[in-house]
Design a protein around this motif. Structure first.
Motif, PDB file in Angstrom:
ATOM      1  N   PHE A 287      -5.306  -4.267  20.233  1.00 37.19           N
ATOM      2  CA  PHE A 287      -4.354  -3.214  20.592  1.00 37.19           C
ATOM      3  C   PHE A 287      -5.023  -1.857  20.380  1.00 37.19           C
ATOM      4  CE2 PHE A 287      -3.607  -4.369  16.183  1.00 37.19           C
ATOM      5  CZ  PHE A 287      -3.544  -3.147  15.527  1.00 37.19           C
ATOM      6  N   ARG A 288      -4.475  -0.839  21.062  1.00 38.49           N
ATOM      7  CA  ARG A 288      -5.087   0.492  21.021  1.00 38.49           C
ATOM      8  C   ARG A 288      -4.592   1.275  19.802  1.00 38.49           C
ATOM      9  NH1 ARG A 288      -4.104   3.915  25.873  1.00 38.49           N
ATOM     10  NH2 ARG A 288      -1.956   3.373  25.349  1.00 38.49           N
ATOM     11  N   ALA A 289      -5.489   2.058  19.246  1.00 37.27           N
ATOM     12  CA  ALA A 289      -5.145   2.863  18.065  1.00 37.27           C
ATOM     13  C   ALA A 289      -6.066   4.080  18.008  1.00 37.27           C
ATOM     14  CB  ALA A 289      -5.331   2.026  16.800  1.00 37.27           C
ATOM     15  N   ILE A 290      -5.533   5.180  17.461  1.00 37.80           N
ATOM     16  CA  ILE A 290      -6.392   6.339  17.201  1.00 37.80           C
ATOM     17  C   ILE A 290      -6.887   6.226  15.763  1.00 37.80           C
ATOM     18  CG2 ILE A 290      -6.439   8.847  16.924  1.00 37.80           C
ATOM     19  CD1 ILE A 290      -4.719   9.027  19.379  1.00 37.80           C
ATOM     20  N   VAL A 291      -8.193   6.011  15.636  1.00 42.43           N
ATOM     21  CA  VAL A 291      -8.771   5.712  14.323  1.00 42.43           C
ATOM     22  C   VAL A 291      -9.623   6.897  13.853  1.00 42.43           C
ATOM     23  CG1 VAL A 291     -10.280   4.141  13.046  1.00 42.43           C
ATOM     24  CG2 VAL A 291      -8.776   3.244  14.851  1.00 42.43           C
ATOM     25  N   VAL A 292      -9.318   7.348  12.625  1.00 43.17           N
ATOM     26  CA  VAL A 292     -10.129   8.387  11.993  1.00 43.17           C
ATOM     27  C   VAL A 292     -11.170   7.682  11.134  1.00 43.17           C
ATOM     28  CG1 VAL A 292     -10.110  10.462  10.545  1.00 43.17           C
ATOM     29  CG2 VAL A 292      -8.051   9.813  11.805  1.00 43.17           C
TER      30      VAL A 292
ATOM     31  N   SER B  74     -13.981  11.989  11.956  1.00 42.79           N
ATOM     32  CA  SER B  74     -13.650  12.264  13.357  1.00 42.79           C
ATOM     33  C   SER B  74     -12.797  11.114  13.864  1.00 42.79           C
ATOM     34  CB  SER B  74     -14.914  12.409  14.202  1.00 42.79           C
ATOM     35  OG  SER B  74     -15.580  11.183  14.251  1.00 42.79           O
ATOM     36  N   ALA B  75     -12.029  11.389  14.925  1.00 40.38           N
ATOM     37  CA  ALA B  75     -11.089  10.379  15.422  1.00 40.38           C
ATOM     38  C   ALA B  75     -11.478   9.940  16.825  1.00 40.38           C
ATOM     39  CB  ALA B  75      -9.679  10.957  15.437  1.00 40.38           C
ATOM     40  N   SER B  76     -11.208   8.670  17.143  1.00 40.29           N
ATOM     41  CA  SER B  76     -11.451   8.184  18.504  1.00 40.29           C
ATOM     42  C   SER B  76     -10.411   7.122  18.853  1.00 40.29           C
ATOM     43  CB  SER B  76     -12.867   7.615  18.627  1.00 40.29           C
ATOM     44  OG  SER B  76     -13.051   6.614  17.658  1.00 40.29           O
ATOM     45  N   LEU B  77     -10.265   6.915  20.159  1.00 43.77           N
ATOM     46  CA  LEU B  77      -9.343   5.872  20.631  1.00 43.77           C
ATOM     47  C   LEU B  77     -10.102   4.546  20.606  1.00 43.77           C
ATOM     48  CD1 LEU B  77      -6.556   5.227  21.857  1.00 43.77           C
ATOM     49  CD2 LEU B  77      -7.546   5.659  24.104  1.00 43.77           C
ATOM     50  N   CYS B  78      -9.607   3.592  19.828  1.00 43.82           N
ATOM     51  CA  CYS B  78     -10.311   2.317  19.634  1.00 43.82           C
ATOM     52  C   CYS B  78      -9.393   1.160  20.010  1.00 43.82           C
ATOM     53  CB  CYS B  78     -10.663   2.114  18.164  1.00 43.82           C
ATOM     54  SG  CYS B  78     -11.712   3.389  17.480  1.00 43.82           S
ATOM     55  N   THR B  79     -10.006   0.001  20.243  1.00 43.33           N
ATOM     56  CA  THR B  79      -9.223  -1.229  20.320  1.00 43.33           C
ATOM     57  C   THR B  79      -9.514  -2.022  19.052  1.00 43.33           C
ATOM     58  OG1 THR B  79      -9.309  -1.239  22.717  1.00 43.33           O
ATOM     59  CG2 THR B  79      -8.808  -3.324  21.644  1.00 43.33           C
ATOM     60  N   VAL B  80      -8.461  -2.321  18.313  1.00 39.73           N
ATOM     61  CA  VAL B  80      -8.603  -3.068  17.060  1.00 39.73           C
ATOM     62  C   VAL B  80      -7.715  -4.316  17.146  1.00 39.73           C
ATOM     63  CG1 VAL B  80      -9.170  -1.033  15.674  1.00 39.73           C
ATOM     64  CG2 VAL B  80      -6.783  -1.673  15.962  1.00 39.73           C
ATOM     65  N   ASP B  81      -7.760  -5.151  16.115  1.00 41.46           N
ATOM     66  CA  ASP B  81      -6.880  -6.331  16.129  1.00 41.46           C
ATOM     67  C   ASP B  81      -6.136  -6.449  14.803  1.00 41.46           C
ATOM     68  OD1 ASP B  81      -8.671  -7.364  14.336  1.00 41.46           O
ATOM     69  OD2 ASP B  81      -9.701  -8.617  15.819  1.00 41.46           O
ATOM     70  N   ASP B  82      -5.345  -7.495  14.674  1.00 41.94           N
ATOM     71  CA  ASP B  82      -4.494  -7.627  13.487  1.00 41.94           C
ATOM     72  C   ASP B  82      -5.277  -7.647  12.185  1.00 41.94           C
ATOM     73  OD1 ASP B  82      -2.294  -7.593  15.043  1.00 41.94           O
ATOM     74  OD2 ASP B  82      -1.456  -9.489  14.321  1.00 41.94           O
ATOM     75  N   ALA B  83      -6.510  -8.169  12.234  1.00 38.84           N
ATOM     76  CA  ALA B  83      -7.315  -8.254  11.007  1.00 38.84           C
ATOM     77  C   ALA B  83      -7.613  -6.855  10.468  1.00 38.84           C
ATOM     78  CB  ALA B  83      -8.616  -8.995  11.303  1.00 38.84           C
TER      79      ALA B  83
END
Ligand SMILES: NC(=O)c1ccc[n+]([C@@H]2O[C@H](COP(=O)([O-])OP(=O)(O)OC[C@H]3O[C@@H](n4cnc5c(N)ncnc54)[C@H](OP(=O)(O)O)[C@@H]3O)[C@@H](O)[C@H]2O)c1
Length: 338
Positions: free
Chosen positions: A7-12, A25-34
């Motif tokens: 799922f998409r998230a803004i990650v710092v 710094s922040a970027s738009l990432c795809t991460v998962d439940d883990a």
């Protein structure tokens, strides 16, 4: 969404340079439940919002994100997917403001969140998920400020009330709620010409140029305000205290001008003025529920829609720059699925 699905998230995140100094710094990432942290309640997030603090976190300024990597976003509104907390069941629509979200726990600028059940509030009847996100931490804090004035016994017949930072998130909703309660609200802004009509539409009876409050003034000035809601701090708050009438109350929640308070004790000891601190992050659950119940009854949702602008997740970077530069007004909702 299955546990394996990204799922998409803004990650710092923080990168370390050759000298060992860290640079967030922040970027738009795809991460998962883990990637998610521990929590009793998994939420399919629908909306988040852009508050001043989100502006700081997303642009990599210090003071908000305290762990790395961290999903940004101090607000979320969404639907419970799974819960081991008996108070919440799948399908509930929940609101979370602050409580470490986007600071020490993964936040709401993502399509999915796993959070503690304790600070969640049920979406009140009559208000949509998008509207609750439009209220967000800023509106929640405005209502906490109003409740603090009410607890102090301030009523509309006490006299004129000043709201500083009036076109901002906290300020706009404070103007709308206080005006709807019958207070005569004076709205202080740096954008008198551009947004004076906007503030009058929210209910302000007068618009004050913030330049009249922004420079150091005398410790005691002409007594004007029965009460004030301040989200600006610094010299502005010192002047507001100096202009508050005998026995008046001033709430302080923000530092848009600065975190200093170059004031004297004169307003306190000669006029019996009281300064009331407001902290939304640590607000206990009963106060959260009280504030949200009052938001649902006191805030004109038509006006809320008018002061709201909606963006998609990726637009958060631009909006973060905008809120720090003072280019936004009202509230910015983020549809995290967009
Ligand atoms: N204590 C808490 O729990 C809590 C919760 C929410 C927010 N806050 C704090 O409250 C403040 C406002 O938050 P927000 O989300 O409403 O931010 P916002 O939407 O950016 O509003 C802040 C407003 O302050 C005014 N302002 C900006 N820079 C200024 C300056 N240098 N001097 C005087 N006025 C200035 C601007 O209004 P005009 O253009 O109308 O002058 C601006 O719109 C922030 O410091 C935030 O961190 C604290």
């Amino acid at each position: 969404m299955g546990a394996e699905t990204g799922f998409r998230a803004i990650v710092v995140d923080k990168t370390t340079d050759a000298d060992g100094a860290g640079h967030p710094s922040a970027s738009l990432c795809t991460v998962d439940d883990a990637f998610l942290m521990a929590g009793e309640v998994t939420v399919s997030v629908e909306y988040s919002s852009i508050n001043y603090k989100d502006g700081l976190a997303i642009t990599g300024r210090p003071g908000v994100a305290r762990v790395w990597p961290l999903i940004a976003g101090i607000d979320l509104v969404g639907t419970v997917e799974e819960s081991s907390d008996a108070r919440w069941v799948p399908g509930d629509t929940v609101i979370l403001n602050g409580a470490g979200l986007g600071e020490s726990h993964h936040g709401g600028l993502a399509e999915r969140a796993r959070v503690a059940g304790d600070a969640l509030v049920r979406l009140p009847e009559g208000i949509s998920a998008r509207q609750a996100a439009a209220v967000g931490t800023a509106g929640f804090t405005a209502m906490l400020s109003v409740l603090a004035l009410e607890r102090a016994g301030v009523s509309p017949d006490a006299g004129d009330v000043l709201v500083t930072g009036a076109t901002g998130g906290v300020g706009s909703i404070a103007v709308a709620v206080l005006s709807a309660r019958g207070f005569r609200v004076h709205a202080s802004t740096g954008r008198v010409d551009e947004l004076g009509d906007y503030l009058r539409k929210l209910g302000a009876v007068a618009v004050v140029d913030r330049a009249t409050l922004g420079e150091p003034g005398k410790p005691l000035q002409a007594q004007q305000w029965a009460a004030a809601v301040d989200s600006v701090g610094s010299v502005t708050l010192a002047n507001v205290l100096a202009q508050t009438r005998y026995g008046g109350f001033v709430t302080a929640c923000g530092l848009a001008q600065g975190s200093d308070l170059p004031a004297t004790v004169m307003p306190f000891i000669l006029r019996g003025v009281s300064l009331l601190g407001v902290n939304s992050v640590e607000a206990p659950r009963p106060l959260r529920e009280q504030a949200w119940a009052r938001i649902a009854t006191d805030l004109d949702l038509g006006l809320l829609d008018e002061l709201t602008c909606e963006i998609g997740l990726e637009d958060s970077f631009h909006a973060a720059e905008g809120i720090l530069a003072g280019n936004l007004h009202g509230r910015t909702v983020v549809d995290v699925r967009r």
